[in-house]
Every structure is written in structure tokens, then in C-alpha cells.
Design an enzyme around this catalytic site. Sequence first.
Site, PDB file in Angstrom:
ATOM      1  N   GLU A 120       0.913  -0.982   0.093  1.00 21.10           N
ATOM      2  CA  GLU A 120      -0.084   0.036  -0.108  1.00 21.10           C
ATOM      3  C   GLU A 120       0.764   1.310   0.001  1.00 21.10           C
ATOM      4  O   GLU A 120       0.615   2.151   0.886  1.00 21.10           O
ATOM      5  CB  GLU A 120      -0.952  -0.106   1.136  1.00 21.10           C
ATOM      6  CG  GLU A 120      -1.778  -1.175   1.074  1.00 21.10           C
ATOM      7  CD  GLU A 120      -2.811  -1.582   2.198  1.00 21.10           C
ATOM      8  OE1 GLU A 120      -2.665  -0.830   3.226  1.00 21.10           O
ATOM      9  OE2 GLU A 120      -3.503  -2.428   2.166  1.00 21.10           O
TER      10      GLU A 120
ATOM     11  N   HIS B  47     -10.269  -5.935  -2.185  1.00 23.87           N
ATOM     12  CA  HIS B  47     -11.398  -5.869  -1.187  1.00 23.87           C
ATOM     13  C   HIS B  47     -12.695  -4.809  -2.218  1.00 23.87           C
ATOM     14  O   HIS B  47     -12.569  -3.798  -2.133  1.00 23.87           O
ATOM     15  CB  HIS B  47     -10.851  -4.849   0.028  1.00 23.87           C
ATOM     16  CG  HIS B  47      -9.728  -5.660   0.652  1.00 23.87           C
ATOM     17  ND1 HIS B  47      -9.998  -6.853   1.358  1.00 23.87           N
ATOM     18  CD2 HIS B  47      -8.576  -5.664   0.726  1.00 23.87           C
ATOM     19  CE1 HIS B  47      -8.832  -7.320   2.036  1.00 23.87           C
ATOM     20  NE2 HIS B  47      -7.901  -6.270   1.641  1.00 23.87           N
TER      21      HIS B  47
ATOM     22  N   ASP C 284     -11.968 -10.113  -1.196  1.00 22.54           N
ATOM     23  CA  ASP C 284     -13.303 -10.545  -0.170  1.00 22.54           C
ATOM     24  C   ASP C 284     -14.274  -9.449  -1.026  1.00 22.54           C
ATOM     25  O   ASP C 284     -13.863  -8.539  -1.830  1.00 22.54           O
ATOM     26  CB  ASP C 284     -13.024 -10.412   1.128  1.00 22.54           C
ATOM     27  CG  ASP C 284     -12.563  -9.156   1.600  1.00 22.54           C
ATOM     28  OD1 ASP C 284     -12.437  -8.158   1.032  1.00 22.54           O
ATOM     29  OD2 ASP C 284     -11.858  -9.521   2.713  1.00 22.54           O
TER      30      ASP C 284
ATOM     31  N   GLU D  39      -5.954 -10.448  -1.652  1.00 20.58           N
ATOM     32  CA  GLU D  39      -6.539 -10.392  -0.543  1.00 20.58           C
ATOM     33  C   GLU D  39      -8.128 -10.314  -0.786  1.00 20.58           C
ATOM     34  O   GLU D  39      -9.032  -9.575  -0.103  1.00 20.58           O
ATOM     35  CB  GLU D  39      -6.284  -9.002   0.423  1.00 20.58           C
ATOM     36  CG  GLU D  39      -4.771  -8.971   0.682  1.00 20.58           C
ATOM     37  CD  GLU D  39      -4.285  -7.979   1.579  1.00 20.58           C
ATOM     38  OE1 GLU D  39      -5.264  -7.080   2.156  1.00 20.58           O
ATOM     39  OE2 GLU D  39      -3.146  -7.491   1.518  1.00 20.58           O
TER      40      GLU D  39
END
Length: 360
Positions: free
Chosen positions: A156, A241, A273, A271
Amino acid sequence: MRRRDFVLGALGAGLASAGAFDGLVRNDTAARAAFSRGGIPYGAAVRTDLLDAEFDYRDAIVDHCQLVVGEGGLKWFDLRPSQEQFVFDQPDRLIDFADRHGMQMRGHTLAWYGAMPDWTKSISSAAEAERELVHHVTTVVGRYRGRIQSWDVVNEAIAETPIRGAVIRDSIWQERLGARYIEIALRTAADVDPSAQLVVNDYNIENPTSQCRDRRKAMLDLLRSLRDRDVPLHGVGIQGHLPGDMEIDKEGLSRFVEELKGMQLEVLVTELDVIDDKLPASEYERDQIVAQRAGDFLAAIGEAVRPGAILTWGITDRYTWVPMWFKRSDGKPNRPLPLDAGCRPKALMKVIDDFTRAAE
């Protein structure tokens, strides 16, 4: 979308009701066989403390995954309680678990703005910051040299809303070293383990918003700069995400991935979801929308390149970070992950299974 400053593995989301898609069961033998035939490996973020405490959770990881990554354990907050101390108990347990079950473990993460212990606030100069960062990367990558084959070296790095002159996210590293910290971390990791895959990992690039477009551009500019200076880098992690109430910018995401392919960078989904706080209350309807969002996301990437791996951030709705930031207003449990709270497969698991096996 903000999920930031999430430091430790979240406590469980708790209750949830039965899944809407119980027909898919992917057992250990079938999963390993698919992987060996050339399917895209699937994995999940794991809470190491649950592996010995909750057998259904452990079995779900074993049955479905070829890869694992720790939700915590390798973040500075967990690993470095003091400047002099490294605590490797969590990652050591997880990599031993992975080895016992024929899995690989990814490393997450070496340089991040978040999850920093309080003592790092006393880092006061560029020289001290570089010394600490190099020491950390050297020690951690060195411990798992040859065992952890893929690292999220920098996590990030792109600012939440990039603007001219402020493209890199603020952090202790950015404040003391500027964007040079990214190069330092990557070159150090490459020196310690030349065989490891080095990845830059980031999020919020897949939706049809100006923010996502700006973040895609900022990421490409950073990657081109690293390439121009021959900084060792092998892949880009697209976290995924996904806001459940927002369409995927299929064209924009595919173009972005094409650019990565042109730079000979492997793409990993790291990651995944689907954030469901604004989706309908009906579990069946919600699960279908979650699956559709993930399917559109994976298809847009797959149009351009075969991703090297697909990982979800957790595997069961019982344990997810989502309600910490996106709790539903109706009080119903969030359902962002492939398995429900009882570790039963949902529609999202079928989407992932179909996508990973289609590459066989």
C-alpha cells in the site's frame, strides 16, 4: 473505501447462518490434483492461533488451499515488539503447518505504513530509517530464505487519493526516506534471497471512480520508475477488497493488467473478499451478488493475463475484518468470504474454484 490502520488479526465476526451454496465440496486430494495439473493456486489468509483450536477451521484451510499467508505475524507490530527483539513464533508455526500439508506460504509484509510498533516513532533521521529497514528485511527474509517463495515487500505505497506531488502514501518510511524506501526494501530483499518473488501490493484500483483511475495511474508510474532503474521486482498484488454495491471497471482493470503484463510483471490476487454492508438482507441474494462481483473482477484480470495466484483475506465468514469497518446496519452478519460461518462453501467458492480450474 477505508479499511486502513487494521493492525492485528481481527476477532471473529461471530454468528452467521447457513450458506446458500452447499453443493461444492473441494477436498484435499482434488485440490492438490488440480494444482498439479496446472490450475491457478488458491489460498487464504490464516489466523495461526486458530489452527490448533478450531478443527473445522483448520480442515477448511487444508481442504481448499494450496497457499497460506498470515493475517498477522510478519507485520512489524507482531514481529518487532522492541527495537532489539524479533518474535517469529506465529510465522514459524504457520510455515510448519504449510510444510506439513504440502502448501506454500506467502510473506506479508516487509514495508507498510500500518501496524507499526510505537518504538518506530523515535526513528529520527534518514540514516536511521534506512538502517532499520535494511536490518528488518535482511533478518526476516534471511530467516525464511528458500522457504517463503513470494513476498509482499511493499504494501500500500500509493496514497489514498494521489495528487500531484503527493503520490506516495505517508509513513515513517516516506517521511524519512521519501519514495526511495521502496527501492531500498526491494533491493535488500533481492540481495538476501535472489530466488524469491518480490511483489508490490495495493488495493482500490478496480472500480469506475476517479479515485481508482488515479490510483491505477500512480501505480503504473511507480512501476515504470522502478523498471527504468532496474530495481528488482517480479509481481504486483491486486488485493481485491471489492465494494459489493459497486460495479467492476472491467475495461479499466483489464487495461491496467495489460500494462503490468507488458512490464513482464506477474499479477497476483492477494486479499480478495466482497464488502457486503450495503447489499440486501437476504443471504441467498447477497451471496449471489458477492459471487458476481468477484467473478467480474477475476474475469477482467483473466482477459489480460493468467494470475499467478488467488488468495482471499480469510476463508470463513466466522473470521473476517469486514465488520470492524463495514458492519451492517441491519445487524446481520457480514458474508464476504468463500465459506460461511460453519465452513460450508458458498457461491463465491464456486466462482473461485471455476476460475482457478479453468486454467488447468
